[in-house]
Design an enzyme around this catalytic site. Structure first.
Site, PDB file in Angstrom:
ATOM      1  CG  ASN A 109      61.718  78.844  60.153  1.00  0.00           C
ATOM      2  OD1 ASN A 109      62.111  79.738  59.413  1.00  0.00           O
ATOM      3  ND2 ASN A 109      62.528  78.200  60.973  1.00  0.00           N
ATOM      4  CG  HIS A 122      64.742  83.042  62.530  1.00  0.00           C
ATOM      5  ND1 HIS A 122      63.922  83.061  61.419  1.00  0.00           N
ATOM      6  CD2 HIS A 122      65.090  81.738  62.724  1.00  0.00           C
ATOM      7  CE1 HIS A 122      63.790  81.828  60.955  1.00  0.00           C
ATOM      8  NE2 HIS A 122      64.483  81.017  61.724  1.00  0.00           N
ATOM      9  CB  CYS A 173      67.142  81.707  59.709  1.00  0.00           C
ATOM     10  SG  CYS A 173      66.241  80.266  59.065  1.00  0.00           S
TER      11      CYS A 173
END
Length: 354
Positions: A298, A267, A121
């Site tokens: 995500n 993020h 990430c």
């Protein structure tokens, strides 16, 4: 690590998502969960739909599609690319790396190196730093930065703590050397002592693939050692501890205050995390894109470029924006940046295959 890199710009951007839509509430109902509790979680965390890759589609396929669309939108011939940086934790093979495979698929020149960053990430920020470094000091005029993952393949469908979170996507950006523009500022760091907070324990050299035995935790979530698992409380504490300071440090390097920044592109972990970070940073929620998790999930290393393309693409296509961003996650690692971005060619976010 703090650094500044000048005479670089982002000239093109594209994101390709998986083509299969999963619905958090519908999946939960099918698994026997209560609608009211599902709706409460969906509202609090921002879980609605997510896009996952179709069977047989990998992060390499998603990034290739994004790269082809981005190069076309930017009017850049693949032969003009001087290097490839590929960020992923879900490569097609242990060897060769996805960067080399993409190099071959695009027919890039033999003088163009291709290498990979195994990051999640926080990976796009680290990849942006590497691409900018190659342009600013490494002799490259154009660097293709691709970042993408198919983390939905690593989670266990019976793990309600992790499986509903992740979507699949691939991104492509074109970083160019230029004689103008203000520097990009970077703040990069890691806390390896907490690395096992996000982990896939089996499948590497330490623990090669073998028999997999599912275990059930106290909350009824099931997973085996070939699955991605997270210690959610530890990851949340890490995020609140490191991200605000990294963002503040990047702003100090740029000499900016919050009022000087057009958007804070973080993020897209989930809405709860993004809201907590906005409050801790003391910035208006409207300056922090938050709606992507509900649409895509995500997306790991592709989440920041997707936020740029989806939430800010129309503005970035016509005028420069002062942006501060930060990726954070597996490692544990983080990467923040501050700089002016745009105008640039922004291709629409599309699924693959279409």
């Amino acid at each position: 690590m703090h650094c500044s890199l000048a005479n670089v710009r982002l000239s093109g951007l594209a994101v390709t998502t998986g083509s299969v839509t999963r619905d958090f509430v519908a999946d939960g109902l099918a698994a026997g969960h209560d609608r009211a509790s599902l709706e409460r979680v969906a509202q609090a965390v921002g879980l609605r739909e997510r896009r996952v890759a179709a069977p047989g589609v990998t992060a390499l396929d998603l990034c290739e599609d994004a790269a082809r669309r981005m190069l076309e939108a930017a009017g850049a011939d693949p032969s003009s690319v001087d290097a490839v940086v590929f960020v992923t934790q879900t490569p097609d093979h242990p060897q060769p790396n996805n960067a080399s495979l993409l190099h071959g698929r695009l027919g890039l020149g033999r003088s163009a190196p291709a290498f990979e960053l195994s990051m999640g990430c926080s990976g796009w920020a680290h990849g942006l730093h590497q691409a900018a470094l190659l342009c600013a000091h490494g002799g490259a005029a154009r660097v293709l930065l691709c970042a993408g993952d198919t983390l939905s393949r690593l989670t266990n469908p019976a793990d309600r703590a992790a499986d509903p979170l992740f979507g699949d996507a691939g991104s492509a950006a074109l970083v160019e050397r230029t004689g103008r523009g203000s520097p990009w500022r970077f703040v990069l760091g890691a806390d390896g002592a907490g690395a096992e907070a996000i982990i896939v324990r089996q499948g590497g050299a330490r623990r090669p693939a073998g028999p997999l035995v599912e275990r059930t935790d106290a909350d009824g979530n099931r997973a085996h050692d070939g699955n991605l698992v997270m210690a959610g409380a530890d990851v949340f504490a890490f995020t609140l501890r490191e991200v605000p300071e990294a963002v503040a440090a990047a702003m100090r390097l740029a000499g900016w205050r919050a009022d000087d920044v057009d958007a804070f592109v973080l993020h897209q972990a989930n809405r709860f995390v993004l809201g907590a970070l906005a409050r801790k940073l003391g910035v208006p929620a409207e300056k922090v894109p938050m709606g992507l998790v509900e649409k895509y999930g995500n997306q790991s290393s592709a989440s920041i470029p997707c936020a740029l393309a989806d939430a800010l693409g129309d503005r970035l296509a016509v005028a420069p924006l002062r942006l501060v961003g930060c990726g954070f996650g597996v490692g544990l690692s983080w990467g923040a940046f501050a700089g002016e971005f745009g105008p640039m060619a922004v291709a629409p976010v599309l699924p693959f295959p279409r």
